[in-house]
Motif scaffolding. Structure first.
Motif, short mmCIF file in Angstrom:
data_model
loop_
_atom_site.label_atom_id
_atom_site.label_comp_id
_atom_site.label_asym_id
_atom_site.label_seq_id
_atom_site.Cartn_x
_atom_site.Cartn_y
_atom_site.Cartn_z
N LEU A 90 53.66 40.46 38.45
CA LEU A 90 54.62 39.48 37.93
C LEU A 90 55.87 39.43 38.79
O LEU A 90 56.52 38.40 38.94
N ARG A 91 56.20 40.58 39.36
CA ARG A 91 57.44 40.69 40.10
C ARG A 91 57.38 40.03 41.48
O ARG A 91 58.36 39.45 41.93
N ILE A 92 56.22 40.17 42.18
CA ILE A 92 56.27 39.72 43.57
C ILE A 92 55.24 38.65 43.97
O ILE A 92 55.40 38.04 45.02
N ALA A 93 54.21 38.44 43.18
CA ALA A 93 53.11 37.60 43.69
C ALA A 93 53.35 36.11 43.50
O ALA A 93 53.94 35.68 42.51
N GLN A 94 52.87 35.34 44.48
CA GLN A 94 52.86 33.88 44.32
C GLN A 94 51.44 33.38 44.05
O GLN A 94 51.24 32.22 43.73
N ARG A 95 50.49 34.28 44.27
CA ARG A 95 49.10 33.90 44.04
C ARG A 95 48.36 35.13 43.54
O ARG A 95 48.69 36.26 43.93
N LEU A 96 47.37 34.89 42.71
CA LEU A 96 46.66 36.02 42.11
C LEU A 96 45.15 35.85 42.25
O LEU A 96 44.60 34.78 41.96
N LEU A 97 44.51 36.91 42.74
CA LEU A 97 43.05 36.96 42.77
C LEU A 97 42.62 38.05 41.79
O LEU A 97 43.12 39.17 41.86
N VAL A 98 41.72 37.72 40.88
CA VAL A 98 41.25 38.72 39.92
C VAL A 98 39.83 39.12 40.29
O VAL A 98 38.95 38.26 40.42
N LEU A 99 39.64 40.42 40.48
CA LEU A 99 38.29 40.94 40.78
C LEU A 99 37.75 41.65 39.55
O LEU A 99 38.47 42.40 38.89
N ASP A 100 36.48 41.41 39.27
CA ASP A 100 35.84 42.13 38.18
C ASP A 100 34.43 42.50 38.60
O ASP A 100 33.63 41.62 38.95
N LYS A 101 34.14 43.78 38.60
CA LYS A 101 32.82 44.30 38.99
C LYS A 101 32.33 43.69 40.31
O LYS A 101 31.18 43.25 40.42
N GLY A 102 33.23 43.63 41.28
CA GLY A 102 32.84 43.16 42.60
C GLY A 102 32.80 41.67 42.77
O GLY A 102 32.43 41.18 43.84
N GLU A 103 33.17 40.92 41.75
CA GLU A 103 33.15 39.46 41.87
C GLU A 103 34.55 38.89 41.71
O GLU A 103 35.35 39.41 40.94
N LEU A 104 34.81 37.82 42.46
CA LEU A 104 36.10 37.15 42.34
C LEU A 104 36.00 36.20 41.15
O LEU A 104 35.28 35.20 41.21
N VAL A 105 36.72 36.53 40.07
CA VAL A 105 36.56 35.74 38.85
C VAL A 105 37.72 34.77 38.62
O VAL A 105 37.63 33.89 37.76
N LYS A 106 38.80 34.93 39.38
CA LYS A 106 39.93 34.00 39.19
C LYS A 106 40.75 33.95 40.47
O LYS A 106 41.01 34.97 41.10
N ASP A 107 41.14 32.76 40.86
CA ASP A 107 42.01 32.56 42.02
C ASP A 107 43.03 31.51 41.61
O ASP A 107 42.69 30.33 41.45
N THR A 108 44.27 31.92 41.40
CA THR A 108 45.25 30.98 40.84
C THR A 108 46.66 31.23 41.38
O THR A 108 46.97 32.34 41.81
N ARG A 109 47.47 30.18 41.34
CA ARG A 109 48.90 30.34 41.67
C ARG A 109 49.75 30.40 40.40
O ARG A 109 50.94 30.63 40.47
N ASP A 110 49.11 30.17 39.26
CA ASP A 110 49.83 30.33 38.00
C ASP A 110 49.64 31.79 37.57
O ASP A 110 48.63 32.17 36.97
N ILE A 111 50.63 32.60 37.94
CA ILE A 111 50.48 34.05 37.78
C ILE A 111 50.31 34.43 36.30
O ILE A 111 49.45 35.25 35.95
N THR A 112 51.10 33.80 35.43
CA THR A 112 51.01 34.14 34.01
C THR A 112 49.61 33.82 33.47
O THR A 112 48.99 34.66 32.81
N GLU A 113 49.14 32.65 33.80
CA GLU A 113 47.80 32.26 33.34
C GLU A 113 46.73 33.22 33.91
O GLU A 113 45.83 33.66 33.19
N GLY A 114 46.90 33.57 35.18
CA GLY A 114 45.94 34.47 35.85
C GLY A 114 45.91 35.84 35.18
O GLY A 114 44.84 36.43 34.98
#
Lengths: 283, 281
Positions: B226-250
Motif C-alpha cells: 500500500l505504501r509504495i506500489a503503483q502496480r500489483l501482481l498477485v501470485l497464487d500457487k505459481g499462477e499469476l491471478v491478478k495484474d492491476t494498478r488499482d492497489i486497493t482492489e488488488g
C-alpha cells in the motif's frame, strides 16, 4: 513506446559454444570480485586461529614422520630416492597436497559459495578461479619451507629448479579439472563425488611420493607406470632436485592429455553449472 | 496492463518446475546434466513423478517509472520468479527479455555475501564486487554507502558484531550504490528500523521518478504494498491471478482469493487494513 523499438537481451538457451564464450567474457568483468573473494578466503582462514601457518605445514610433516619411522624400522624400502629420505618424502608430499588441495578446493567451489550464488547472478567460473587463487596462496608457504629442508639434507638446487613452477601447471590443471567434474557431481550425484574422493586417496599410494619413481614394487610397478600422476608429480620434482630429464617425454604426453581433460572439464562445468543453483536447496 | 512507458522487462510464458523429493530431485538433476552435455534440451512441459509447477505460464511486462509489487502467500513462487528474472535460475518454459544495457540489481537475502569476520568497510568491497563493481568505483562510492547506511563509527567494526538491522542497512546501501535500472527487492525491507525503512521507501520513490527505471518489490506484507506500489501482481500457487494498478482492489482480491481456509479473524483484519488505506487515499 513499444518493446520492439529497443534492443533486448534474451535469457534463453544459446548455442553451447556461445554460452561458454559469454561465460569467459563475464568472468573477466568480475576480476575484482575474484580478487576480493580470494583475499577474504585466505585471511578468514587465519583470523580465528593463533597457530595460523602451522596448520598448513602439519600434514606434510606428519607424513614425513610416519614414513621415516616405517623406513627406519626396515618395514619399507623406498628405492633410490636420490635425496635423504625425510626431505624426499616432505617434498613429494607437498607436491601431492598441491594436487589434492587443487582438486578438493575446486570440487567444493559451488557448495562453498552456495549462498552468494543463490543471491547474486555471478558467473560460475569466478568461484572456480577464487578456489584456485586460494589454493595457490596456501601452497606458497609449505613450498618455501621445503627449500631449506632440501638444502639441509644435502640436496642441490640448480637452473632446472627455476623451471619447477612452470612444470607444476599440468599438475594444477589435473587437480582443477577433476575438481570441476566433481563440483557438479557433488550437487547432483553425491555418490559419484564420494567415490571420486576415495579413489584419489587410493591413487596417492600408487604415486611415487614415499618411494622413488623406479622403485621395485612388484606387480604394482606396472600400475605406477600407467598412473599419469607419476609423471605430473615426478617430473617437476626431478627438475627441482636436479635429478635429470628421464620423465620429460612421458610428462609431455600426459600434459597434452591433461590440457584436453581441462577443456572438457571446463565445458562440463560451464554447461552444467546453471542447473546447480536451484538444486542447492536440496543439499 | 498496457502503459505508455518503456517496457524494461518482458516475462513471456515462464514456467518452472521443482521436485518435492530430494532423491528424485538429485536423480532428475543428474539426468538433466547428462542431457545438456550431449545437447538435448531439458526444457519440457511434462512433469516427472513428484515434480510440481512452482510457476506456470506467467506473462507480464515491467514498465519504467513505477514500482511493481509482487504479492503472494509463502510458496506462491514470488522468489522463484524474481530469481529467473535476475538470471539466477533458468526457466523450464518461456523467456525473459530484458531491455539492452539495463543494469539489474537483485537483493534477496540481505546478509548473503557479508563476511562476519571482516569490517563493514571491507564488506563494502566484498559485496560491492559481487554486484560487479570494480575497485575504483567502490572507492568513489564508499563515503556515499557509509553515509546512506548510517552505520557511523561501526563501519570499522567486524560485521559479526552488527545487529540484523545494521547488516540490512549496510547491504541495502551497497545495492543502492550500483545505481540499477531495474531494482529487484525480495522481502529485503522486512528487517531494519522503521526510520531507515522510510528512507528506503523514499529512495525507491525518487528512483522511479526516472521513467527508465523500474522497481520490483516482492513481499507478502500488505502495508508495504500500500505504501509504495503503483502496480500489483498477485501470485497464487505459481499462477499469476491478478495484474492491476488499482492497489486497493488488488489487495482485496489477494485477501479474498489467497486467504481461503485461513481464520476469519485474520482475513477480516487484513481487509480492514486495505479498506482503511483505500478510504484514506
Amino acid at each position: 513506446m513499444v518493446l520492439e523499438q529497443y534492443k533486448y537481451t534474451k535469457f534463453i538457451q544459446v548455442r553451447i559454444r556461445t554460452y561458454i564464450c559469454l561465460q569467459m567474457k563475464s568472468i573477466l568483468e568480475y576480476k575484482f570480485f575474484i580478487y576480493q573473494l580470494t583475499r577474504v578466503s585466505v585471511l578468514a582462514r587465519f583470523k580465528k586461529t593463533r597457530l595460523g601457518l602451522f596448520w598448513m605445514l602439519l600434514s606434510p610433516v606428519l607424513t614425513v614422520v610416519v614414513w621415516v619411522i616405517l623406513h627406519n624400522a626396515g618395514i619399507f624400502n623406498p628405492g633410490d630416492t636420490g635425496l635423504a629420505y625425510p626431505a624426499y618424502v616432505l617434498f613429494s608430499s607437498t607436491l601431492w597436497i598441491f594436487f589434492f588441495e587443487a582438486y578438493k578446493s575446486v570440487s567444493e567451489s559451488v557448495t562453498y559459495h552456495s549462498k552468494i550464488l543463490l543471491s547474486h547472478p555471478i558467473p560460475y567460473g569466478t568461484v572456480v578461479l577464487e578456489r584456485i587463487g586460494f589454493h595457490l596462496m596456501n601452497f606458497i608457504v609449505p613450498l618455501l619451507v621445503n627449500i631449506p629442508v632440501i638444502l639441509l639434507y644435502g640436496g642441490k638446487l640448480g637452473w632446472t629448479s627455476l623451471l619447477f613452477p612452470l612444470a607444476l601447471i599440468p599438475l594444477l590443471l589435473m587437480g582443477v579439472s577433476l575438481g570441476m567434474f566433481v563440483a557438479v557431481l557433488k550437487v547432483v550425484a553425491v555418490d559419484f563425488s564420494n567415490a571420486m574422493d576415495e579413489i584419489i586417496k587410493v591413487v596417492k599410494y600408487l604415486t611415487p611420493i614415499v618411494y622413488a619413481t623406479h622403485a621395485d614394487l612388484g606387480f604394482l610397478s606396472q600400475i605406477v607406470k600407467w598412473n599419469p600422476l607419476t609423471y605430473l608429480l615426478g617430473f617437476p620434482r626431478d627438475l627441482m632436485l636436479c635429478q635429470g630429464w628421464d620423465l620429460f617425454l612421458p610428462f609431455l604426453y600426459v600434459t597434452f592429455l591433461v590440457v584436453i581433460l581441462f577443456f572438457l572439464a571446463w565445458r562440463f562445468y560451464s554447461i552444467s553449472s546453471p542447473l546447480l543453483v536451484e538444486r542447492l536447496f536440496g543439499n | 496492463m498496457e502503459r505508455n512507458n518503456k517496457i524494461n522487462i518482458r516475462v513471456k510464458n515462464i514456467s518452472k518446475k521443482f521436485c518435492r523429493d530430494i532423491r528424485n530431485n538429485l536423480w532428475y538433476s543428474f539426468q538433466d546434466v547428462l542431457k545438456k552435455q550431449i545437447g538435448i534440451s531439458i526444457r519440457s512441459n511434462r512433469l516427472r513423478p513428484k515434480e510440481f509447477w512452482a510457476l506456470k505460464n506467467i506473462t507480464f511486462d515491467i514498465y519504467g517509472g513505477e514500482v511493481t509489487a509482487i504479492i503472494g502467500m509463502n510458496g506462491s513462487g514470488k522468489t522463484t520468479l524474481t530469481r529467473i528474472m535476475s538470471d539466477i535460475f533458468q526457466a523450464d518454459q518461456g523467456e525473459v527479455i530484458i531491455a539492452d544495457k539495463l543494469k539489474i540489481t537483485p537483493i534477496f537475502a540481505l546478509s548473503a555475501g557479508l563476511r562476519p569476520l571482516f569490517t563493514g568497510r571491507e564488506n563494502i568491497f566484498i559485496k560491492g564486487a559481487a554486484y560487479g563493481m570494480d575497485k575504483n568505483t567502490l572507492e568513489n562510492k564508499i563515503n556515499d554507502i557509509i553515509s546512506f547506511s548510517e552505520i557511523g563509527d561501526f563501519i570499522d567494526t567486524p560485521v559479526g558484531s552488527y545487529s540484523s538491522g545494521m547488516r540490512s542497512r549496510l547491504s541495502y546501501s551497497i545495492a543502492v550504490a550500483t545505481h540499477p535500472d531495474i531494482f529487484i527487492i525480495d522481502e529485503a525491507l522486512a528487517v531494519g528500523d522503521s526510520i531507515f525503512r522510510t528512507k528506503c521507501f523514499e529512495h525507491i520513490q525518487n528512483m522511479i521518478q526516472d521513467e527508465n527505471k523500474s522497481v520490483i518489490y516482492v513481499t507478502n506484507h500488505i502495508d508495504k504494498v500500500l505504501r509504495i506500489a503503483q502496480r500489483l501482481l498477485v501470485l497464487d500457487k505459481g499462477e499469476l491471478v491478478k495484474d492491476t494498478r488499482d492497489i486497493t482492489e488488488g489487495l482485496l482480491f489477494y485477501v479474498n482469493h489467497c486467504f481461503k481456509g485461513q481464520s476469519l479473524e485474520r482475513k477480516n483484519k487484513l481487509l480492514d487494513l486495505v479498506n482503511q488505506w483505500g478510504s484514506d487515499e
